[in-house]
Scaffold this motif. Structure first.
Motif, PDB file in Angstrom:
ATOM      1  N   ASP A 282      39.973  13.774  26.314  1.00  0.00           N
ATOM      2  CA  ASP A 282      39.667  14.883  27.215  1.00  0.00           C
ATOM      3  C   ASP A 282      40.581  16.083  27.005  1.00  0.00           C
ATOM      4  OD1 ASP A 282      37.619  13.440  28.349  1.00  0.00           O
ATOM      5  OD2 ASP A 282      38.876  12.621  29.947  1.00  0.00           O
ATOM      6  N   GLU A 283      41.640  15.909  26.215  1.00  0.00           N
ATOM      7  CA  GLU A 283      42.514  17.029  25.883  1.00  0.00           C
ATOM      8  C   GLU A 283      42.062  17.600  24.540  1.00  0.00           C
ATOM      9  OE1 GLU A 283      46.661  16.238  26.166  1.00  0.00           O
ATOM     10  OE2 GLU A 283      46.530  15.430  28.214  1.00  0.00           O
ATOM     11  N   ILE A 284      41.707  18.882  24.538  1.00  0.00           N
ATOM     12  CA  ILE A 284      41.040  19.496  23.380  1.00  0.00           C
ATOM     13  C   ILE A 284      41.949  20.509  22.688  1.00  0.00           C
ATOM     14  CG2 ILE A 284      39.053  20.876  22.639  1.00  0.00           C
ATOM     15  CD1 ILE A 284      37.659  19.811  25.258  1.00  0.00           C
ATOM     16  N   ILE A 285      41.994  20.414  21.365  1.00  0.00           N
ATOM     17  CA  ILE A 285      42.664  21.407  20.529  1.00  0.00           C
ATOM     18  C   ILE A 285      41.579  22.135  19.745  1.00  0.00           C
ATOM     19  CG2 ILE A 285      44.336  21.805  18.675  1.00  0.00           C
ATOM     20  CD1 ILE A 285      45.481  18.975  19.396  1.00  0.00           C
ATOM     21  N   VAL A 286      41.509  23.455  19.899  1.00  0.00           N
ATOM     22  CA  VAL A 286      40.510  24.255  19.194  1.00  0.00           C
ATOM     23  C   VAL A 286      41.153  24.933  17.993  1.00  0.00           C
ATOM     24  CG1 VAL A 286      39.188  26.407  19.339  1.00  0.00           C
ATOM     25  CG2 VAL A 286      38.963  24.701  21.121  1.00  0.00           C
ATOM     26  N   VAL A 287      40.445  24.946  16.885  1.00  0.00           N
ATOM     27  CA  VAL A 287      40.854  25.718  15.712  1.00  0.00           C
ATOM     28  C   VAL A 287      39.621  26.482  15.256  1.00  0.00           C
ATOM     29  CG1 VAL A 287      40.426  23.744  14.179  1.00  0.00           C
ATOM     30  CG2 VAL A 287      41.890  25.597  13.406  1.00  0.00           C
ATOM     31  N   GLY A 288      39.776  27.790  14.952  1.00  0.00           N
ATOM     32  CA  GLY A 288      38.560  28.531  14.634  1.00  0.00           C
ATOM     33  C   GLY A 288      38.758  29.871  13.978  1.00  0.00           C
ATOM     34  N   GLY A 289      37.620  30.451  13.584  1.00  0.00           N
ATOM     35  CA  GLY A 289      37.534  31.792  13.012  1.00  0.00           C
ATOM     36  C   GLY A 289      36.184  32.360  13.399  1.00  0.00           C
ATOM     37  N   HIS A 290      35.930  33.631  13.061  1.00  0.00           N
ATOM     38  CA  HIS A 290      34.627  34.200  13.435  1.00  0.00           C
ATOM     39  C   HIS A 290      33.702  34.289  12.235  1.00  0.00           C
ATOM     40  CE1 HIS A 290      35.413  38.398  12.005  1.00  0.00           C
ATOM     41  NE2 HIS A 290      36.644  38.212  12.434  1.00  0.00           N
ATOM     42  N   GLU A 349      31.711  28.511  29.054  1.00  0.00           N
ATOM     43  CA  GLU A 349      31.164  27.154  29.108  1.00  0.00           C
ATOM     44  C   GLU A 349      32.265  26.120  29.268  1.00  0.00           C
ATOM     45  OE1 GLU A 349      28.074  25.850  26.647  1.00  0.00           O
ATOM     46  OE2 GLU A 349      26.855  27.664  26.930  1.00  0.00           O
ATOM     47  N   ALA A 350      33.409  26.348  28.641  1.00  0.00           N
ATOM     48  CA  ALA A 350      34.536  25.435  28.796  1.00  0.00           C
ATOM     49  C   ALA A 350      34.976  25.370  30.252  1.00  0.00           C
ATOM     50  CB  ALA A 350      35.695  25.879  27.916  1.00  0.00           C
ATOM     51  N   LYS A 351      35.019  26.523  30.890  1.00  0.00           N
ATOM     52  CA  LYS A 351      35.427  26.580  32.297  1.00  0.00           C
ATOM     53  C   LYS A 351      34.386  25.915  33.184  1.00  0.00           C
ATOM     54  CE  LYS A 351      37.161  29.825  35.778  1.00  0.00           C
ATOM     55  NZ  LYS A 351      37.488  31.247  36.070  1.00  0.00           N
ATOM     56  N   ALA A 352      33.109  26.192  32.916  1.00  0.00           N
ATOM     57  CA  ALA A 352      32.028  25.614  33.725  1.00  0.00           C
ATOM     58  C   ALA A 352      31.999  24.090  33.622  1.00  0.00           C
ATOM     59  CB  ALA A 352      30.684  26.198  33.283  1.00  0.00           C
ATOM     60  N   LYS A 353      32.329  23.563  32.461  1.00  0.00           N
ATOM     61  CA  LYS A 353      32.338  22.109  32.255  1.00  0.00           C
ATOM     62  C   LYS A 353      33.634  21.449  32.706  1.00  0.00           C
ATOM     63  CE  LYS A 353      29.333  22.407  28.180  1.00  0.00           C
ATOM     64  NZ  LYS A 353      29.296  22.304  26.697  1.00  0.00           N
ATOM     65  N   GLY A 354      34.628  22.270  33.058  1.00  0.00           N
ATOM     66  CA  GLY A 354      35.916  21.725  33.468  1.00  0.00           C
ATOM     67  C   GLY A 354      36.689  21.102  32.322  1.00  0.00           C
ATOM     68  N   GLU A 355      36.468  21.595  31.116  1.00  0.00           N
ATOM     69  CA  GLU A 355      37.157  21.035  29.952  1.00  0.00           C
ATOM     70  C   GLU A 355      38.641  21.410  29.954  1.00  0.00           C
ATOM     71  OE1 GLU A 355      33.624  20.751  26.627  1.00  0.00           O
ATOM     72  OE2 GLU A 355      34.806  22.578  26.713  1.00  0.00           O
ATOM     73  N   LYS A 356      39.453  20.510  29.457  1.00  0.00           N
ATOM     74  CA  LYS A 356      40.895  20.744  29.404  1.00  0.00           C
ATOM     75  C   LYS A 356      41.312  21.066  27.974  1.00  0.00           C
ATOM     76  CE  LYS A 356      45.427  18.820  30.497  1.00  0.00           C
ATOM     77  NZ  LYS A 356      46.197  17.637  30.960  1.00  0.00           N
ATOM     78  N   HIS A 357      41.551  22.330  27.709  1.00  0.00           N
ATOM     79  CA  HIS A 357      42.045  22.763  26.403  1.00  0.00           C
ATOM     80  C   HIS A 357      43.565  22.873  26.459  1.00  0.00           C
ATOM     81  CE1 HIS A 357      37.825  23.846  25.955  1.00  0.00           C
ATOM     82  NE2 HIS A 357      38.030  24.054  24.663  1.00  0.00           N
ATOM     83  N   ASN A 416      43.896  25.889  32.231  1.00  0.00           N
ATOM     84  CA  ASN A 416      44.676  24.653  32.039  1.00  0.00           C
ATOM     85  C   ASN A 416      45.991  24.875  31.302  1.00  0.00           C
ATOM     86  OD1 ASN A 416      42.493  22.907  33.085  1.00  0.00           O
ATOM     87  ND2 ASN A 416      41.432  23.563  31.226  1.00  0.00           N
ATOM     88  N   ASN A 417      46.602  26.020  31.517  1.00  0.00           N
ATOM     89  CA  ASN A 417      47.890  26.307  30.872  1.00  0.00           C
ATOM     90  C   ASN A 417      47.800  26.178  29.348  1.00  0.00           C
ATOM     91  OD1 ASN A 417      50.617  27.090  31.052  1.00  0.00           O
ATOM     92  ND2 ASN A 417      51.300  24.970  30.832  1.00  0.00           N
ATOM     93  N   ILE A 418      46.709  26.652  28.782  1.00  0.00           N
ATOM     94  CA  ILE A 418      46.481  26.545  27.340  1.00  0.00           C
ATOM     95  C   ILE A 418      47.463  27.414  26.564  1.00  0.00           C
ATOM     96  CG2 ILE A 418      44.751  28.397  27.375  1.00  0.00           C
ATOM     97  CD1 ILE A 418      43.249  26.915  25.155  1.00  0.00           C
ATOM     98  N   ALA A 419      47.905  26.923  25.409  1.00  0.00           N
ATOM     99  CA  ALA A 419      48.722  27.709  24.484  1.00  0.00           C
ATOM    100  C   ALA A 419      47.805  28.344  23.450  1.00  0.00           C
ATOM    101  CB  ALA A 419      49.748  26.815  23.791  1.00  0.00           C
ATOM    102  N   LEU A 420      47.924  29.655  23.266  1.00  0.00           N
ATOM    103  CA  LEU A 420      47.106  30.385  22.294  1.00  0.00           C
ATOM    104  C   LEU A 420      47.956  30.704  21.075  1.00  0.00           C
ATOM    105  CD1 LEU A 420      45.295  32.889  24.700  1.00  0.00           C
ATOM    106  CD2 LEU A 420      44.567  30.599  23.999  1.00  0.00           C
ATOM    107  N   ILE A 421      47.450  30.360  19.894  1.00  0.00           N
ATOM    108  CA  ILE A 421      48.250  30.439  18.677  1.00  0.00           C
ATOM    109  C   ILE A 421      47.484  31.180  17.585  1.00  0.00           C
ATOM    110  CG2 ILE A 421      49.559  29.093  16.969  1.00  0.00           C
ATOM    111  CD1 ILE A 421      49.280  26.704  18.982  1.00  0.00           C
TER     112      ILE A 421
END
Length: 468
Positions: A282-290, A349-357, A416-421
């Motif tokens: 349930d703890e999610i780490i996102v990695v991405g580009g556009h 959508e992450a907020k609406a689903k209550g996801e924890k990033h 959720n106190n997410i760290a942005l990197i």
């Protein structure tokens, strides 16, 4: 008596051993992390897969402005690439995006008494700009360096003219992103500020620290209730030429012709692939580009490299059989360049689903040699982050800095106190290519890009193992 002394020695030794356990465990963990990071770099630097992915994206699909057929092809391509990797889940996320079309090749021309005839110059319409009409636009030019100068001129001197914003990059900045930040407001806000004073058009010096014939596009903004006027970027060399000619002839005229237009919004998608966490799914780490790019060039550094590097993070985990403790998602965002709708949609959508990033890492500064990462986080997160420097420094990642993130992950801030990197590559060449026709596959060095992939995978691994 001897028995009592022996017992005391045993108790003391046991106490010392217990006290040493945390330090031993920490040392053992660091050793294990070091071994895994070496494996990630070894695999990334000897694989051709990410580079071939970039070749296909740039050469077979090409420029990918939101709403275009090429953007739709890129969505399908990235989904297929991740589908073949055997991930736990691959899916798309609907997002409505703007569809701006450049139209005919732009024409820019200086006409003045000092020239024999006229001088053609290199211009590119700014994203979201209105066109001039097929007949084009001709008007006198007035040059300014900033908004304060423009305001001082007032309506009397600006009305009916083309405003020429000619503030260059401050090349005393070692990090070129700071120079970009100090100049880009004239591109984003110039047309509105000029229109409020009655201008009929805008020219903006291209956003680059280099002296080039190539014009750099980029998005601009309009404001409700303010006239929309045509806006174009002019190459730095031609900006210098126009400025010099204006000093001799304040009444020179500039002709510009642009047939760009904004069409109705189009349905598009973010593309997402993930590996489920083995202990804390349930703890999610996102990695991405556009996934989108400007419609000139091939969108190699901006942001083809960021996309294939993010996909490569997942490939490396699968290839090496790493079972991350936390869920890892690679997100290919749509519409960063002229709307940021993909990034906003993902966050909504992450907020609406209550996801924890717990963390989000973005690569959107080119595929150059990585120097480190910048993090936007609290004190505890930054302390944990910087404690990993001994593990990352051997790979040239010396800059673990406070402050960072990226445009697409920005909307997640505060959840959720997410760290942005943000990945920090060497920045010296990025703005040579940024938003231009020369941002092509050939300008990307394979090893530099692979080092970036491995660097991202290493940091994601550490966050997955130890949290923030």
């Amino acid at each position: 008596m001897q028995t009592k002394k022996t017992l005391c020695r045993f108790i003391l030794a046991a106490a010392v051993s217990v006290a040493a356990l945390p330090a031993f465990a920490q040392q053992n963990s660091a050793s294990s992390d070091s071994v895994m990071i070496k494996k990630l770099f070894d695999n990334a630097l000897t694989s051709q897969e990410s580079y071939e992915n970039l070749r296909y994206l740039t050469k077979n699909i090409g420029a990918r402005l939101s709403g275009s057929p090429q953007a739709a092809a890129a969505v399908e391509w990235s989904k297929q690439v991740m589908d073949k990797m055997g991930l736990d889940r691959v899916y798309t996320q609907e997002v409505m995006v703007p569809y701006w079309v450049r139209g005919d090749k732009e024409i820019g021309r200086i006409n003045n008494s000092k020239l024999i005839g006229s001088a053609d110059v290199n211009i590119l319409a700014l994203g979201s700009s209105v066109g001039t009409g097929t007949q084009g636009l001709s008007a006198e030019v007035i040059e300014v360096k900033n908004f304060e100068e423009l305001e001082k001129l007032g309506k009397r001197k600006v009305k009916g003219k083309i405003v020429f914003f000619n503030r260059p990059f401050d090349n005393t900045h070692v990090r070129t992103g700071a120079a970009y930040g100090g100049a880009v407001d004239q591109r984003g806000g110039g047309p509105v500020a000029a229109a409020k004073l009655g201008a009929v058009g805008v020219l903006v010096r291209s956003m680059t620290n280099d002296m080039q014939d190539v014009a750099h596009t980029g998005n601009t903004r309009y404001e409700e209730g303010v006239a929309k006027i045509p806006a174009a970027a002019i190459s730095t060399k031609d900006a210098e030429k126009l400025s010099a000619l204006l000093k001799d002839d304040e009444n020179l005229k500039f002709f510009m012709r642009m047939t760009c237009e904004t069409r109705p919004d189009v349905l598009s998608y973010n593309v997402i692939g993930e590996i489920k966490g083995s202990e804390k799914p349930d703890e999610i780490i996102v990695v991405g580009g556009h996934l989108d790019s400007w419609d000139v060039g091939e969108g190699a550094h901006d942001d083809g490299t960021g996309c294939v590097q993010s996909i490569e993070v997942l490939r490396l985990f699968k290839e090496l059989g790493i079972k991350p403790k936390r869920t890892i998602r690679a997100v290919m965002y749509m519409n960063e360049e002229n709307g940021l709708r993909g990034g906003r949609k993902y966050a909504e959508e992450a907020k609406a689903k209550g996801e924890k990033h717990v963390a989000a890492l973005e690569s959107d500064s080119g595929g150059f040699t990585p120097r480190g990462f910048g993090m936007d986080g609290d004190k505890a997160q930054l302390a944990k982050f910087t404690s990993w420097k001994p593990l990352l420094a051997p790979y040239g990642l010396h800059d673990l800095l406070a402050g960072g993130g990226g445009a697409d992950i920005g909307p997640l801030k505060g959840q959720n106190n997410i760290a942005l990197i943000g990945l920090i590559p060497d920045s010296q060449r990025y703005f040579d290519y940024h938003h231009t026709e020369i941002d092509t596959f050939e300008t990307v060095n394979r090893r530099e890009m692979q080092l970036g992939s491995a660097s991202m995978a290493a940091l994601v691994y550490l966050i997955s193992e130890h949290g923030l």
